[in-house]
Design an enzyme around this catalytic site. Structure first.
Site, PDB file in Angstrom:
ATOM      1  N   ASN A  10     -97.499 136.815  27.335  1.00 13.75           N
ATOM      2  CA  ASN A  10     -98.599 135.854  27.487  1.00 13.75           C
ATOM      3  C   ASN A  10     -99.848 136.519  26.919  1.00 13.75           C
ATOM      4  OD1 ASN A  10    -100.600 134.131  28.258  1.00 13.75           O
ATOM      5  ND2 ASN A  10    -100.343 134.418  30.465  1.00 13.75           N
ATOM      6  N   TRP A  11    -100.246 136.073  25.745  1.00 13.52           N
ATOM      7  CA  TRP A  11    -101.358 136.723  25.043  1.00 13.52           C
ATOM      8  C   TRP A  11    -102.723 136.295  25.588  1.00 13.52           C
ATOM      9  CZ3 TRP A  11     -99.575 136.197  19.202  1.00 13.52           C
ATOM     10  CH2 TRP A  11     -98.421 136.963  19.014  1.00 13.52           C
ATOM     11  N   LYS A  12    -102.727 135.319  26.496  1.00 13.76           N
ATOM     12  CA  LYS A  12    -103.985 134.856  27.102  1.00 13.76           C
ATOM     13  C   LYS A  12    -105.012 134.576  25.991  1.00 13.76           C
ATOM     14  CE  LYS A  12    -102.637 137.167  31.317  1.00 13.76           C
ATOM     15  NZ  LYS A  12    -102.987 137.798  32.570  1.00 13.76           N
ATOM     16  N   HIS A  96    -100.334 128.858  35.415  1.00 13.62           N
ATOM     17  CA  HIS A  96    -100.679 130.286  35.490  1.00 13.62           C
ATOM     18  C   HIS A  96    -101.797 130.485  36.512  1.00 13.62           C
ATOM     19  CE1 HIS A  96    -102.129 134.247  34.424  1.00 13.62           C
ATOM     20  NE2 HIS A  96    -100.920 134.454  33.911  1.00 13.62           N
ATOM     21  N   GLU A  98    -104.393 132.091  36.416  1.00 15.80           N
ATOM     22  CA  GLU A  98    -105.744 131.978  35.843  1.00 15.80           C
ATOM     23  C   GLU A  98    -106.148 130.520  35.687  1.00 15.80           C
ATOM     24  OE1 GLU A  98    -104.923 134.668  32.627  1.00 15.80           O
ATOM     25  OE2 GLU A  98    -104.683 136.245  34.128  1.00 15.80           O
ATOM     26  N   GLU A 168     -95.550 135.224  39.861  1.00 23.75           N
ATOM     27  CA  GLU A 168     -96.611 136.174  39.522  1.00 23.75           C
ATOM     28  C   GLU A 168     -97.536 136.333  40.718  1.00 23.75           C
ATOM     29  OE1 GLU A 168     -97.185 136.465  34.972  1.00 23.75           O
ATOM     30  OE2 GLU A 168     -98.410 134.816  35.667  1.00 23.75           O
ATOM     31  N   GLY A 174    -102.844 142.020  35.973  1.00 27.64           N
ATOM     32  CA  GLY A 174    -103.937 142.741  35.316  1.00 27.64           C
ATOM     33  C   GLY A 174    -104.534 143.846  36.156  1.00 27.64           C
ATOM     34  N   SER A 214     -98.398 143.124  35.895  1.00 29.63           N
ATOM     35  CA  SER A 214     -98.393 144.550  35.568  1.00 29.63           C
ATOM     36  C   SER A 214     -97.008 145.081  35.186  1.00 29.63           C
ATOM     37  CB  SER A 214     -98.987 145.372  36.717  1.00 29.63           C
ATOM     38  OG  SER A 214    -100.348 144.998  36.921  1.00 29.63           O
ATOM     39  N   GLY A 235     -98.385 140.250  30.455  1.00 30.48           N
ATOM     40  CA  GLY A 235     -99.737 140.063  29.928  1.00 30.48           C
ATOM     41  C   GLY A 235    -100.128 141.228  29.036  1.00 30.48           C
ATOM     42  N   GLY A 236    -100.900 142.158  29.595  1.00 30.97           N
ATOM     43  CA  GLY A 236    -101.477 143.261  28.833  1.00 30.97           C
ATOM     44  C   GLY A 236    -100.502 143.986  27.916  1.00 30.97           C
TER      45      GLY A 236
HETATM   46  P1  13P Z   1    -100.427 141.590  33.242  1.00 30.67           P
HETATM   47  O1  13P Z   1     -99.055 141.915  32.713  1.00 30.67           O
HETATM   48  O2  13P Z   1    -101.534 141.988  32.338  1.00 30.67           O
HETATM   49  O3  13P Z   1    -100.595 142.021  34.665  1.00 30.67           O
HETATM   50  O4  13P Z   1    -100.499 139.963  33.257  1.00 30.67           O
HETATM   51  C1  13P Z   1     -99.479 139.256  33.840  1.00 30.67           C
HETATM   52  C2  13P Z   1     -99.652 137.830  33.498  1.00 30.67           C
HETATM   53  O5  13P Z   1    -100.595 137.183  33.909  1.00 30.67           O
HETATM   54  C3  13P Z   1     -98.642 137.209  32.622  1.00 30.67           C
HETATM   55  O6  13P Z   1     -98.772 135.836  32.614  1.00 30.67           O
END
Ligand code: 13P
Length: 252
Positions: A10-12, A96, A98, A168, A174, A214, A235-236
């Site tokens: 997920n590149w956000k 998500h 967010e 999640e 994050g 994470s 994510g990251g």
């Molecule tokens: P991180 O892997 O950066 O914690 O993010 C997880 C995420 O929100 C994937 O959708």
């Protein structure tokens, strides 16, 4: 039952058009031929067509990160599920944390979005997960129960076959604080049990449930070896081909 693994980045709201295309190509180039693990990237809207072109002919699946619940209309700034599909997406992420917590998207709205995506045959990664305060108040299962009951309301078992659930825990996103394998497995087993109660054992046995929060190369294998963890939403660590591919290959 053996289920294929599904690892999605997920590149956000990160990358430029150029870095997105380079990252997608590097991911595609790094896949092991013949692997049964499915791999996807959920990319920023403006880069969808460029990334779709960049990975054409490879197994990498491209998805959107959100959609509107209407087919079309005067909704400035929004994108419909049909538009994502037309642009070449093969899935969309809905719910998500967010979106839930940063944009106030509630269970009923997310249910409408899910139905809109399925109505145009666009598979969905539907995210659920509790806040830290909810976990500390031992509300994790109650929150998951509510998010699944309302989020999946009105779907048929046939429609559920095009839905992946991503668990999640919000406190793990994050933060570098990954859920323990026991915490994650317990939540995944609860989710599968809830889906079995709504849609039946057969649908639940086929359901893919990803863990997100994470996930890194050094914790992915332990998570992916849990019986109810069928993949990861990353994510990251998905923003660099090397760290993402290490997770893709963590399961062997
Ligand atoms: P991180 O892997 O950066 O914690 O993010 C997880 C995420 O929100 C994937 O959708």
């Amino acid at each position: 039952m053996s289920r294929p693994k599904l690892i999605v980045g997920n590149w956000k709201m990160f990358t430029t058009r150029q870095s997105a295309v380079e990252l997608a190509k590097a991911v595609a180039a790094g896949l092991k031929p013949g692997s049964t693990t499915r791999v996807g990237v959920a990319v920023p809207g403006p880069w969808i067509t460029s990334v779709v072109e960049a990975v054409a002919g490879t197994p990498v699946e491209v998805g959107g990160q959100n959609c509107h619940f209407e087919k079309e209309g005067a909704f400035t700034g929004e994108t419909s599920a049909g538009m994502l599909k037309d642009a070449g997406c093969s899935f969309v992420v809905i719910g998500h944390s967010e979106r839930r917590h940063g944009f106030g998207e509630g269970d009923e709205l997310l249910n409408k979005k899910l139905k809109a995506a399925l109505a145009v045959d666009l598979p969905v990664i539907f995210c659920v997960g509790e806040l830290l305060a909810e976990r500390e108040a031992t509300q994790t299962e109650a929150v998951l129960d509510r998010q699944l009951t309302h989020g999946l309301a009105g779907l048929t078992a046939e429609q559920l076959a095009r839905v992946v659930i991503a668990y999640e825990p919000v406190w793990a996103i994050g933060t570098g604080k990954v859920a323990t394998t026991e915490q994650a497995q317990a939540a995944h087993a609860f989710i599968r049990g809830k889906v079995a109660a709504i849609f039946g054992e057969n649908a639940a046995a086929k359901l893919l449930i990803q863990y997100g929060g994470s996930v890194k190369a050094d914790n992915a294998a332990a998570l992916l070896h849990q019986p109810d963890i069928d993949g990861a939403l990353v994510g990251g660590a998905s923003l660099k081909a090397d760290s993402f591919l290490a997770i893709v290959h963590a399961d062997g």
